[in-house]
Enzyme design. Structure first.
Site, PDB file in Angstrom:
ATOM      1  N   SER A   2       6.831   8.858  11.215  1.00  7.94           N
ATOM      2  CA  SER A   2       7.494   8.686   9.922  1.00  7.94           C
ATOM      3  C   SER A   2       7.221   9.865   8.994  1.00  7.94           C
ATOM      4  CB  SER A   2       6.976   7.426   9.217  1.00  7.94           C
ATOM      5  OG  SER A   2       7.268   6.287   9.964  1.00  7.94           O
TER       6      SER A   2
ATOM      7  N   HIS B 169      13.746   7.538  10.396  1.00  6.84           N
ATOM      8  CA  HIS B 169      13.775   7.769  11.837  1.00  6.84           C
ATOM      9  C   HIS B 169      15.206   7.990  12.296  1.00  6.84           C
ATOM     10  CE1 HIS B 169       9.598   6.559  12.988  1.00  6.84           C
ATOM     11  NE2 HIS B 169       9.662   6.022  11.793  1.00  6.84           N
TER      12      HIS B 169
ATOM     13  N   TYR C   7       7.674  -3.590  16.162  1.00  3.39           N
ATOM     14  CA  TYR C   7       8.007  -4.448  15.003  1.00  3.39           C
ATOM     15  C   TYR C   7       9.496  -4.526  14.734  1.00  3.39           C
ATOM     16  CZ  TYR C   7       8.214  -0.154  12.136  1.00  3.39           C
ATOM     17  OH  TYR C   7       8.518   1.076  11.635  1.00  3.39           O
TER      18      TYR C   7
ATOM     19  N   SER D 208       2.269   2.106  15.811  1.00  8.74           N
ATOM     20  CA  SER D 208       2.982   2.806  16.892  1.00  8.74           C
ATOM     21  C   SER D 208       1.991   3.426  17.870  1.00  8.74           C
ATOM     22  CB  SER D 208       3.877   3.893  16.297  1.00  8.74           C
ATOM     23  OG  SER D 208       3.094   4.940  15.738  1.00  8.74           O
TER      24      SER D 208
END
Ligand code: HPA
Length: 267
Positions: A26, A57, A81, A207
């Protein structure tokens, strides 16, 4: 699933053979613009690849040269998620493995738990704790993947040494620590952060760990660096939000890019 995806990617890449895979977190996707002689492949053109759903993203593979090394970059990560099954989230890693990539470099945004690491900061991941309680390897074993991969040194010691040396040479402060992976997408509670601190986590994010597990099963060497964008919940008075994560990521993105470029140059 990955055989068809690899075949399509091969066609798009037209003989281009990437050696290094790059996954950008990110607010850290800027490096994609520095790739020379670029082939861009939209996720929509690759069988089995879904569209990412997170602001900040993109959804494409970028192939080309960085520091004279052929790389394949995943711009737009797939997170658990978002509701992606673990084997979907790591399909890009399996595609990279299928294309012959042997080294995987990952970046992410993370919350800082260790108090001496004041955000914005960079942290070389030396180990992780998987609190997602999911594995991309669950299910039938895959050809070319270790069924029970060793995870005693998931982050390649030699690559870590190179990253450390590059950071020192460039005058960039690079912390080192343990990354705890949680499912998200809610940020943690202060009680959860106190627990993570006690079990040995220095940073927390949503992540990276599924990708690392897959890469290790496929025999790739892995390097991962966190951009510590905020103090984890309860460690500062400020409430957490994604926009702040993106903005703080941008402020250390240039330093992180210099480290990644330096590591790739040394490969
Ligand atoms: N927690 C989890 N994930 C994150 C954070 C955080 O504080 N910051 C950036 N990604």
């Amino acid at each position: 699933m990955e055989e068809a995806a690899v075949a399509v990617m091969r066609e798009f890449l037209g003989g281009f053979a990437p050696r290094v895979g790059l996954v950008l977190g990110s607010g850290l996707a800027g490096l994609a613009d520095a790739v020379e002689r670029t082939v861009v492949v939209s996720y929509g053109d690759v069988p089995g690849m879904p569209e990412p759903t997170v602001p900040g993203h993109h959804g494409e593979f970028v192939g080309g040269m960085l520091e004279g090394v052929p790389i394949l970059l995943q711009r737009g990560r797939l997170h658990l998620y978002e509701g992606h099954a673990p084997d979907v989230a790591v399909l890009p890693i399996r595609i990279m493995a299928g294309l012959g990539v042997r080294t995987l470099i990952l970046t992410n945004a993370a919350g800082g738990i260790r108090r001496t690491m004041v955000p914005p900061a960079l942290m070389l991941i030396v180990d992780h704790i998987n609190l997602m309680f999911r594995s991309p390897l669950a299910g039938p074993g895959r050809p070319g993947e270790e069924r029970f991969p060793d995870m005693s040194a998931p982050y390649d010691p030699a690559l870590r040494g190179v990253a450390r040396a590059v950071a020192a040479r460039e005058g960039i402060e690079l912390h080192e620590g343990v990354y705890a992976a949680v499912l998200g997408p809610s940020f943690e509670t202060p009680a959860e952060i106190r627990m993570l601190e006690r079990i040995g986590a220095d940073a927390v994010g949503m992540s990276t760990v599924p990708e690392v597990i897959t890469a290790r099963a496929a025999g790739m060497a892995v390097l991962a660096i966190s951009s510590i964008t905020n103090a984890a919940a309860g460690l500062s008075a400020a409430p957490l939000n994604h926009e702040e994560v993106l903005a703080a990521g941008a402020s250390v993105a240039r330093d992180l890019e210099r480290i990644v470029r330096g590591v790739i140059r040394g490969l």
